[in-house]
Motif scaffolding. Structure first.
Motif, short mmCIF file in Angstrom:
data_model
loop_
_atom_site.label_atom_id
_atom_site.label_comp_id
_atom_site.label_asym_id
_atom_site.label_seq_id
_atom_site.Cartn_x
_atom_site.Cartn_y
_atom_site.Cartn_z
N LEU A 1 25.53 57.44 54.02
CA LEU A 1 25.12 58.02 52.85
C LEU A 1 24.80 59.23 52.80
O LEU A 1 23.86 59.81 53.59
CB LEU A 1 23.64 57.35 52.10
CG LEU A 1 23.01 57.80 50.99
CD1 LEU A 1 23.76 57.81 49.44
CD2 LEU A 1 21.60 57.15 50.57
N SER B 1 23.15 62.20 51.46
CA SER B 1 22.26 62.54 50.54
C SER B 1 20.68 62.97 51.14
O SER B 1 20.60 62.09 52.36
CB SER B 1 22.07 61.37 49.50
OG SER B 1 20.91 61.76 48.52
N SER C 1 18.21 62.69 49.26
CA SER C 1 17.28 61.81 48.24
C SER C 1 16.73 60.59 48.69
O SER C 1 17.44 59.48 49.01
CB SER C 1 18.11 61.77 47.03
OG SER C 1 17.37 60.86 46.00
N TYR D 1 15.46 58.60 46.66
CA TYR D 1 15.47 57.65 45.56
C TYR D 1 17.07 56.94 46.04
O TYR D 1 17.17 55.66 45.66
CB TYR D 1 15.58 58.29 44.23
CG TYR D 1 14.30 59.18 44.14
CD1 TYR D 1 13.13 58.52 43.74
CD2 TYR D 1 14.45 60.52 43.92
CE1 TYR D 1 12.11 59.21 43.59
CE2 TYR D 1 13.19 61.20 43.72
CZ TYR D 1 11.99 60.55 43.62
OH TYR D 1 10.77 61.25 43.54
N ARG D 2 17.95 57.63 46.39
CA ARG D 2 19.23 57.15 46.41
C ARG D 2 19.30 56.20 47.65
O ARG D 2 20.01 55.04 47.90
CB ARG D 2 20.38 58.27 46.83
CG ARG D 2 20.58 59.05 45.41
CD ARG D 2 21.68 59.92 45.75
NE ARG D 2 21.97 60.54 44.19
CZ ARG D 2 21.60 61.98 44.03
NH1 ARG D 2 21.16 62.70 45.05
NH2 ARG D 2 21.93 62.63 42.92
N ARG D 3 18.69 56.53 48.65
CA ARG D 3 18.45 55.49 50.05
C ARG D 3 17.71 54.27 49.44
O ARG D 3 18.10 53.25 49.68
CB ARG D 3 17.55 56.20 50.87
CG ARG D 3 17.40 55.57 52.02
CD ARG D 3 16.68 56.42 53.21
NE ARG D 3 15.09 56.53 53.03
CZ ARG D 3 14.77 57.74 52.63
NH1 ARG D 3 15.45 58.97 52.54
NH2 ARG D 3 13.33 57.88 52.24
N SER E 1 26.79 61.52 45.95
CA SER E 1 26.33 61.46 44.69
C SER E 1 25.64 62.54 44.15
O SER E 1 24.90 63.39 45.05
CB SER E 1 25.43 60.22 44.53
OG SER E 1 25.27 59.97 43.09
N GLN F 1 23.77 64.46 40.57
CA GLN F 1 23.37 64.22 39.06
C GLN F 1 23.05 65.32 38.34
O GLN F 1 22.28 66.17 38.87
CB GLN F 1 22.12 63.22 38.84
CG GLN F 1 21.63 62.79 37.45
CD GLN F 1 20.52 61.89 37.40
OE1 GLN F 1 19.11 62.22 37.75
NE2 GLN F 1 20.72 60.51 37.44
N SER G 1 25.77 60.94 36.28
CA SER G 1 25.38 60.41 37.84
C SER G 1 26.88 60.41 38.15
O SER G 1 27.46 59.02 38.02
CB SER G 1 24.73 59.32 37.63
OG SER G 1 23.46 59.57 36.89
N LEU H 1 29.42 59.84 41.32
CA LEU H 1 29.48 59.09 42.58
C LEU H 1 31.03 59.34 43.29
O LEU H 1 32.21 59.14 42.52
CB LEU H 1 29.40 57.52 42.23
CG LEU H 1 29.48 56.53 43.70
CD1 LEU H 1 28.46 56.61 44.54
CD2 LEU H 1 29.43 55.09 42.96
N GLY I 1 19.80 57.66 39.98
CA GLY I 1 20.61 58.56 41.00
C GLY I 1 21.57 57.96 41.84
O GLY I 1 22.25 58.78 42.19
N LEU I 2 21.76 56.67 41.81
CA LEU I 2 23.01 56.19 42.38
C LEU I 2 23.56 55.06 41.81
O LEU I 2 22.81 53.84 42.10
CB LEU I 2 22.54 55.61 44.02
CG LEU I 2 23.85 55.31 45.01
CD1 LEU I 2 24.68 56.45 45.02
CD2 LEU I 2 23.16 54.62 45.93
#
Length: 216
Positions: free
Chosen positions: A18, A20, A22, A24-26, A87, A89, A123, A125, A193-194
């Motif tokens: 990943l 990122s 973030s 939140y994405r994790r 990703s 946003q 969003s 991806l 977010g993902l």
């Protein structure tokens, strides 16, 4: 099927990364219960002049994934396959991009401007295959209508949630849901977010074993 989108062998489970910073994405990716690593991509996220919000989100999502994929390829064999998830946003309101507020004052101003109105969240991806350089990229759009709430309610929400690292200042997975009157999207995780529905579709396209039976 083109070589750029070739499926994985039955036994192969390549490394999944990943790209990122973030959390939140994790946390979203952890829902799939598949092993993955996190590498933070160092890229300039400034929108280009005249660039549409959709184009910005798509460009940055793929750029993040390609940046990490390129770094992983240094000193390794291309046969060591890695799938990298990027990703990004971008929230838009009245034709303008909405960034992360960074402070209570900025967040309050954002929510005051958006109350009773509709905001679009792009969003984007991207899934990049380090072995082929192929990328699957998509933009998942979420339409959000905000409630017309008084300043006291908006201030109370911000002090309880402190969503100063979220574009649009509304965390729909938390107390921010109370700010929203309606959400229209094909993927409920996109707003956080993902987009997991889109991601699983991409992984399945290369036969990545998401639902892999455990050995007895």
């Amino acid at each position: 099927m083109p070589d750029s989108l070739k499926p994985l062998s039955n036994q192969a489970r390549p490394r999944l990364v990943l790209a990122s910073s973030s959390r939140y994405r994790r946390e979203l990716l952890e829902r799939l219960r598949i092993p993955f690593d996190v590498i933070v991509p160092a890229i300039d996220e400034t929108p280009h002049a005249g660039e549409t919000p959709e184009a910005t989100a798509l460009r940055l999502a793929e750029a993040k994934a390609r940046k990490v994929a390129a770094e992983l390829q240094v000193g390794t064999s291309r046969s060591e396959r890695t799938l990298v998830i990027g990703s990004d946003q971008v929230a838009t309101f009245d034709g303008h991009q909405i960034g992360k507020p960074g402070s209570h004052e900025n967040a309050l101003a954002q929510l005051q401007a958006m109350r009773g109105r509709e905001v679009l969240f792009h969003s984007a991806l991207s899934l990049v295959d380090s072995a082929t350089d192929a990328a699957q990229t998509v933009d998942v759009i979420t339409r959000v209508r905000f409630r017309d709430l008084p300043d006291t309610a908006l201030d109370a929400y911000l002090r309880a949630e402190t969503p100063y690292d979220c574009a649009g200042s509304a965390k729909s997975e938390g107390l921010g849901i109370a700010l929203l009157d309606a959400i229209d999207s094909d993927d409920p995780t996109a707003l956080i977010g993902l987009p997991l529905i889109a991601l699983t579709r991409m992984l399945m396209a290369v036969s990545y074993p998401i639902l892999k039976a455990e050995a007895a």
